[in-house]
Design an enzyme around this catalytic site. Structure first.
Site, PDB file in Angstrom:
ATOM      1  N   ARG A  60       0.833  -1.194   0.000  1.00 62.77           N
ATOM      2  CA  ARG A  60       0.000   0.000   0.000  1.00 62.77           C
ATOM      3  C   ARG A  60       0.880   1.260   0.000  1.00 62.77           C
ATOM      4  O   ARG A  60       1.076   1.890  -1.021  1.00 62.77           O
ATOM      5  CB  ARG A  60      -0.941  -0.036   1.232  1.00 62.77           C
ATOM      6  CG  ARG A  60      -2.163   0.852   1.120  1.00 62.77           C
ATOM      7  CD  ARG A  60      -1.900   2.307   1.405  1.00 62.77           C
ATOM      8  NE  ARG A  60      -1.279   2.546   2.707  1.00 62.77           N
ATOM      9  CZ  ARG A  60      -0.839   3.731   3.102  1.00 62.77           C
ATOM     10  NH1 ARG A  60      -0.936   4.782   2.318  1.00 62.77           N
ATOM     11  NH2 ARG A  60      -0.239   3.881   4.276  1.00 62.77           N
ATOM     12  N   ASP A  61       1.470   1.610   1.133  1.00 63.06           N
ATOM     13  CA  ASP A  61       2.260   2.848   1.200  1.00 63.06           C
ATOM     14  C   ASP A  61       3.488   2.761   0.295  1.00 63.06           C
ATOM     15  O   ASP A  61       3.913   3.744  -0.300  1.00 63.06           O
ATOM     16  CB  ASP A  61       2.696   3.113   2.647  1.00 63.06           C
ATOM     17  CG  ASP A  61       2.886   4.589   2.929  1.00 63.06           C
ATOM     18  OD1 ASP A  61       2.523   5.414   2.078  1.00 63.06           O
ATOM     19  OD2 ASP A  61       3.394   4.911   4.022  1.00 63.06           O
TER      20      ASP A  61
ATOM     21  N   HIS B 170       4.668   4.873  12.565  1.00 67.97           N
ATOM     22  CA  HIS B 170       4.847   4.834  11.106  1.00 67.97           C
ATOM     23  C   HIS B 170       5.797   5.961  10.708  1.00 67.97           C
ATOM     24  O   HIS B 170       5.481   7.135  10.887  1.00 67.97           O
ATOM     25  CB  HIS B 170       3.460   5.025  10.471  1.00 67.97           C
ATOM     26  CG  HIS B 170       3.437   5.073   8.981  1.00 67.97           C
ATOM     27  ND1 HIS B 170       3.039   4.005   8.217  1.00 67.97           N
ATOM     28  CD2 HIS B 170       3.736   6.057   8.100  1.00 67.97           C
ATOM     29  CE1 HIS B 170       3.089   4.321   6.929  1.00 67.97           C
ATOM     30  NE2 HIS B 170       3.514   5.579   6.834  1.00 67.97           N
TER      31      HIS B 170
ATOM     32  N   HIS C 171       8.726   7.662   7.868  1.00 67.73           N
ATOM     33  CA  HIS C 171       9.393   7.739   6.566  1.00 67.73           C
ATOM     34  C   HIS C 171      10.817   8.234   6.803  1.00 67.73           C
ATOM     35  O   HIS C 171      11.058   9.056   7.685  1.00 67.73           O
ATOM     36  CB  HIS C 171       8.644   8.691   5.630  1.00 67.73           C
ATOM     37  CG  HIS C 171       7.363   8.108   5.111  1.00 67.73           C
ATOM     38  ND1 HIS C 171       7.229   7.644   3.834  1.00 67.73           N
ATOM     39  CD2 HIS C 171       6.176   7.873   5.720  1.00 67.73           C
ATOM     40  CE1 HIS C 171       5.995   7.156   3.661  1.00 67.73           C
ATOM     41  NE2 HIS C 171       5.331   7.282   4.795  1.00 67.73           N
TER      42      HIS C 171
ATOM     43  N   CYS D 255       3.947   9.583  -0.334  1.00 65.64           N
ATOM     44  CA  CYS D 255       2.565  10.022  -0.167  1.00 65.64           C
ATOM     45  C   CYS D 255       2.268  10.973  -1.314  1.00 65.64           C
ATOM     46  O   CYS D 255       2.972  11.962  -1.493  1.00 65.64           O
ATOM     47  CB  CYS D 255       2.396  10.732   1.170  1.00 65.64           C
ATOM     48  SG  CYS D 255       0.804  11.540   1.339  1.00 65.64           S
TER      49      CYS D 255
ATOM     50  N   ASN E  76       9.274   4.784   3.150  1.00 64.45           N
ATOM     51  CA  ASN E  76       9.023   4.245   4.488  1.00 64.45           C
ATOM     52  C   ASN E  76      10.342   3.703   5.016  1.00 64.45           C
ATOM     53  O   ASN E  76      11.231   3.360   4.237  1.00 64.45           O
ATOM     54  CB  ASN E  76       8.035   3.073   4.411  1.00 64.45           C
ATOM     55  CG  ASN E  76       6.620   3.526   4.111  1.00 64.45           C
ATOM     56  OD1 ASN E  76       6.212   3.571   2.956  1.00 64.45           O
ATOM     57  ND2 ASN E  76       5.895   3.872   5.144  1.00 64.45           N
TER      58      ASN E  76
HETATM   59 ZN    ZN Z   1       3.362   6.608   5.020  1.00 64.59          ZN
END
Ligand code: ZN
Length: 312
Positions: A17-18, A210, A212, A243, A252
């Site tokens: 996903r990310d 979370h 980055h 993002c 990430n």
């Molecule tokens: Zn993220």
């Protein structure tokens, strides 16, 4: 100074996903499934598999339903689908394959507007509704507070604001509350301070973090988050990730880098480093580029060599 944490840490694999959502080249659904399979083979037991958002806003996630239909049937793996609103929650539940809804709210109004067309307060209300929707469908839900450590539009984010949001979310009893450094600006001192305050506000609800690595502080922030009591860490194989609404957001923290650091420090992750490194190389070939992760380039900790090998 927090005591050294030596228990287990859960890693949520977010590469499908990310990791992929900001990639301009459309990745085939079959390749996304292969990535998920490889993550499971490497030991991942909780995976953010897709997001149910407007495909015009995030084209890479347009195949959310197809990905869900092809997910490996595993009772021991929790599949998370990210959703921003009721429509997304309904789509995720309709697949019948999402175990946990991931609701996202945003700490600032301007980022909330850009990311999901609502105010910060509106995003909290939407997250609360998503948590209730999941509960009504006998599924779990967690909530993430995006831009917890800084906003691309407003700059500093007050800790009190994030703590107030976490308290409001906690009332709906989500499975966990995640603090996200969506644009990669956090530093370890800020991480320790904010997680301590959020923990105090939400009691027994677990904290997930979370990060980055946009400015190189990712691993330091992971370490600090664990010291402050976070029990779950998001990571993306290869360090892919970004993002679409956060200018410059990149990478990430890499799963293989996080696993190397934690396992060498005596903290079990349940993940297999050589398998992660092999998946990094596979993914890099698939995407036609070198991935940011460090440990896949260097290899893990040196294995003792025999004399013959040494002089070969
Ligand atoms: Zn993220």
């Amino acid at each position: 100074m927090a005591e050294l944490y030596t228990g287990n840490i859960e890693i949520v694999e977010v590469s499908p996903r990310d990791g992929l959502q900001n990639e301009q080249v459309q990745i085939a659904t079959a390749d996304k499934i292969r990535l998920i399979e490889r993550a499971i083979e490497a030991g991942a037991r909780r995976i953010e598999v897709t997001s149910f958002v407007n495909p015009r806003a995030v084209p890479q996630m347009a195949d959310a339903e197809e990905v869900c239909a092809a997910l490996p049937q595993r009772d021991d793996v929790t599949y998370i689908g990210l959703v921003m609103n009721q429509r997304g929650a309904d789509r995720a539940l309709d697949t019948g394959r999402i175990d946990q809804l991931g609701a996202v709210c945003v700490a600032t109004d301007r980022f909330a507007m850009a990311n999901q067309g609502q105010t910060s307060e509106g995003s909290v209300e939407a997250a609360l509704a998503i948590i209730e929707t999941a509960r009504a469908a006998a599924k779990s839900a967690q909530a993430t507070i995006a831009a917890s450590f800084g906003c691309p539009f407003e700059g500093e984010v007050a800790e009190d604001r994030v703590v107030a949001m976490a308290s409001a979310l906690a009332a709906a009893r989500p499975a966990e509350i995640a603090l996200a450094d969506t644009i990669g600006v956090a530093n370890p001192a800020h991480v320790a301070s904010l997680i301590a305050k959020v923990k105090e506000a939400i009691g027994a609800i677990p904290v997930r973090a979370h990060f980055h690595n946009t400015r190189g502080t990712g691993l330091a922030n992971v370490w600090s988050a664990i010291g402050a009591g976070a029990v779950t860490i998001d990571a993306s194989i290869g360090g892919l990730g970004g993002c679409p609404f956060a200018p410059g957001a990149a990478g990430n923290v890499a799963t293989e880098d996080v696993v190397y650091m934690l396992e060498r420090a005596g903290i079990a992750t349940g993940l297999d480093l050589p398998a992660l490194i092999a998946t990094n190389h596979w993914l890099g070939e698939l995407m036609g580029k070198d991935l940011p992760a460090m440990v896949a380039k260097s290899g893990g900790f040196p294995v003792p060599k025999t004399q013959e090998e040494e002089f070969a």
